[in-house]
Motif scaffolding. Structure first.
Motif, PDB file in Angstrom:
ATOM      1  N   ASN A  77     -40.150  40.541   5.251  1.00 57.29           N
ATOM      2  CA  ASN A  77     -40.196  41.479   4.116  1.00 57.29           C
ATOM      3  C   ASN A  77     -41.127  40.956   3.016  1.00 57.29           C
ATOM      4  O   ASN A  77     -40.720  40.726   1.887  1.00 57.29           O
ATOM      5  N   GLU A  78     -42.353  40.724   3.408  1.00 56.59           N
ATOM      6  CA  GLU A  78     -43.374  40.292   2.457  1.00 56.59           C
ATOM      7  C   GLU A  78     -44.202  41.524   2.093  1.00 56.59           C
ATOM      8  O   GLU A  78     -43.842  42.636   2.473  1.00 56.59           O
ATOM      9  N   VAL A  79     -45.300  41.309   1.370  1.00 55.46           N
ATOM     10  CA  VAL A  79     -46.204  42.424   1.045  1.00 55.46           C
ATOM     11  C   VAL A  79     -47.543  42.123   1.724  1.00 55.46           C
ATOM     12  O   VAL A  79     -48.185  41.124   1.384  1.00 55.46           O
ATOM     13  N   PRO A  80     -47.975  42.852   2.727  1.00 59.20           N
ATOM     14  CA  PRO A  80     -47.207  43.953   3.330  1.00 59.20           C
ATOM     15  C   PRO A  80     -46.150  43.387   4.295  1.00 59.20           C
ATOM     16  O   PRO A  80     -46.321  42.295   4.842  1.00 59.20           O
ATOM     17  N   PRO A  81     -45.056  44.135   4.503  1.00 63.42           N
ATOM     18  CA  PRO A  81     -44.023  43.674   5.450  1.00 63.42           C
ATOM     19  C   PRO A  81     -44.568  43.704   6.881  1.00 63.42           C
ATOM     20  O   PRO A  81     -45.491  44.475   7.165  1.00 63.42           O
ATOM     21  N   HIS A  82     -44.095  42.826   7.733  1.00 65.63           N
ATOM     22  CA  HIS A  82     -44.546  42.925   9.138  1.00 65.63           C
ATOM     23  C   HIS A  82     -43.451  42.403  10.065  1.00 65.63           C
ATOM     24  O   HIS A  82     -42.465  41.816   9.614  1.00 65.63           O
ATOM     25  N   VAL A  83     -43.651  42.629  11.348  1.00 68.06           N
ATOM     26  CA  VAL A  83     -42.665  42.239  12.365  1.00 68.06           C
ATOM     27  C   VAL A  83     -43.366  41.367  13.398  1.00 68.06           C
ATOM     28  O   VAL A  83     -44.521  41.635  13.763  1.00 68.06           O
ATOM     29  N   GLU A  84     -42.704  40.320  13.835  1.00 61.21           N
ATOM     30  CA  GLU A  84     -43.281  39.454  14.868  1.00 61.21           C
ATOM     31  C   GLU A  84     -42.376  39.444  16.094  1.00 61.21           C
ATOM     32  O   GLU A  84     -41.146  39.407  15.973  1.00 61.21           O
ATOM     33  N   TYR A  85     -43.021  39.449  17.273  1.00 59.18           N
ATOM     34  CA  TYR A  85     -42.278  39.413  18.541  1.00 59.18           C
ATOM     35  C   TYR A  85     -42.543  38.095  19.254  1.00 59.18           C
ATOM     36  O   TYR A  85     -43.666  37.572  19.220  1.00 59.18           O
ATOM     37  N   SER A  86     -41.528  37.595  19.911  1.00 65.12           N
ATOM     38  CA  SER A  86     -41.686  36.385  20.740  1.00 65.12           C
ATOM     39  C   SER A  86     -40.699  36.490  21.900  1.00 65.12           C
ATOM     40  O   SER A  86     -39.800  37.349  21.872  1.00 65.12           O
ATOM     41  N   LEU A  87     -40.873  35.637  22.915  1.00 60.35           N
ATOM     42  CA  LEU A  87     -39.944  35.672  24.046  1.00 60.35           C
ATOM     43  C   LEU A  87     -38.718  34.824  23.723  1.00 60.35           C
ATOM     44  O   LEU A  87     -38.816  33.756  23.116  1.00 60.35           O
ATOM     45  N   THR A  88     -37.577  35.284  24.152  1.00 61.10           N
ATOM     46  CA  THR A  88     -36.363  34.465  24.078  1.00 61.10           C
ATOM     47  C   THR A  88     -36.392  33.466  25.241  1.00 61.10           C
ATOM     48  O   THR A  88     -37.268  33.550  26.109  1.00 61.10           O
ATOM     49  N   ASP A  89     -35.429  32.561  25.276  1.00 64.59           N
ATOM     50  CA  ASP A  89     -35.349  31.627  26.415  1.00 64.59           C
ATOM     51  C   ASP A  89     -35.204  32.401  27.725  1.00 64.59           C
ATOM     52  O   ASP A  89     -35.783  32.048  28.745  1.00 64.59           O
ATOM     53  N   LEU A  90     -34.445  33.490  27.676  1.00 70.12           N
ATOM     54  CA  LEU A  90     -34.241  34.306  28.876  1.00 70.12           C
ATOM     55  C   LEU A  90     -35.581  34.916  29.297  1.00 70.12           C
ATOM     56  O   LEU A  90     -35.935  34.905  30.464  1.00 70.12           O
ATOM     57  N   GLY A  91     -36.351  35.368  28.310  1.00 72.02           N
ATOM     58  CA  GLY A  91     -37.685  35.910  28.597  1.00 72.02           C
ATOM     59  C   GLY A  91     -38.588  34.835  29.176  1.00 72.02           C
ATOM     60  O   GLY A  91     -39.315  35.053  30.153  1.00 72.02           O
ATOM     61  N   MET A  92     -38.505  33.634  28.597  1.00 66.00           N
ATOM     62  CA  MET A  92     -39.323  32.510  29.091  1.00 66.00           C
ATOM     63  C   MET A  92     -38.929  32.161  30.525  1.00 66.00           C
ATOM     64  O   MET A  92     -39.751  31.745  31.328  1.00 66.00           O
ATOM     65  N   SER A  93     -37.652  32.345  30.864  1.00 63.45           N
ATOM     66  CA  SER A  93     -37.189  31.943  32.212  1.00 63.45           C
ATOM     67  C   SER A  93     -37.817  32.834  33.279  1.00 63.45           C
ATOM     68  O   SER A  93     -37.797  32.519  34.463  1.00 63.45           O
ATOM     69  N   LEU A  94     -38.399  33.947  32.837  1.00 63.99           N
ATOM     70  CA  LEU A  94     -39.046  34.869  33.779  1.00 63.99           C
ATOM     71  C   LEU A  94     -40.406  34.321  34.235  1.00 63.99           C
ATOM     72  O   LEU A  94     -40.879  34.626  35.319  1.00 63.99           O
TER      73      LEU A  94
END
Lengths: 115, 115
Positions: A77-94
């Motif tokens: 919630n900064e200016v401008p606000p933004h969203v970041e995506y990353s893999l979870t451990d479960l995602g990494m296990s793929l």
């Protein structure tokens, strides 16, 4: 001959089909791989890197991957606000599974090409 | 965090999609697994073990698996003549991948169930 433990003969097809279902589909594999190779990535960059994906499709796929707990979403919630995506451990296990599928696919291509 | 070597970032999607295509589909996985658990099996026994598969479907799937070099077919010209099916090394190499997919599917089921 590369072997699996025979005594544990049973196989849970539902679990395998769920896994196949998650990985299959036109975009999920590309999205997972793009997030993986960037470690952390924003929505717009993700869309830019995924040639031809619509905003709606990316939003829907991310929602599914979040529900499957393969992807993590952080809101800033900064200016401008933004969203970041990353893999979870479960995602990494793929990741190693994708590597083994990739190698298996290569092996099939090579074997069928040699005959 | 379980990790893949980052420096080898590229991923051959075609190879992965070929692998997914081979494993997916209603019957191929069941057929591969049935041959695997029996080591060597005849057509009639295979059909008996695979509840609901038609003669035509089993014949077609076996043909595909033979073309992919995952299955071996041996003809015995005895009285009566018969045919035996077994997995090739390439077919056997699928076994640990199925295990990893199975585990991944379980993990997703457990994680999504806990929330």
């Amino acid at each position: 001959m590369n072997n699996c433990p025979i005594e544990k003969i049973s196989m849970n097809e539902n679990a395998i089909h769920l896994a196949l279902n998650i990985i299959s589909g036109k975009w999920r594999l590309k999205i997972l791989w793009e997030i993986y190779t960037n470690k952390v990535i924003r929505f717009n960059q993700l869309q830019k890197n995924l040639d031809g994906i619509s905003n709606l499709m990316l939003t829907r796929c991310l929602k599914e991957l979040l529900e499957y707990k393969l992807v993590d979403r952080k809101q800033f919630n900064e200016v401008p606000p933004h969203v970041e995506y990353s893999l979870t451990d479960l995602g990494m296990s793929l990741c190693p599974i994708l590597r083994s599928l990739e190698k298996f696919g290569y092996d099939v291509i090579n074997q069928t090409r040699n005959n």
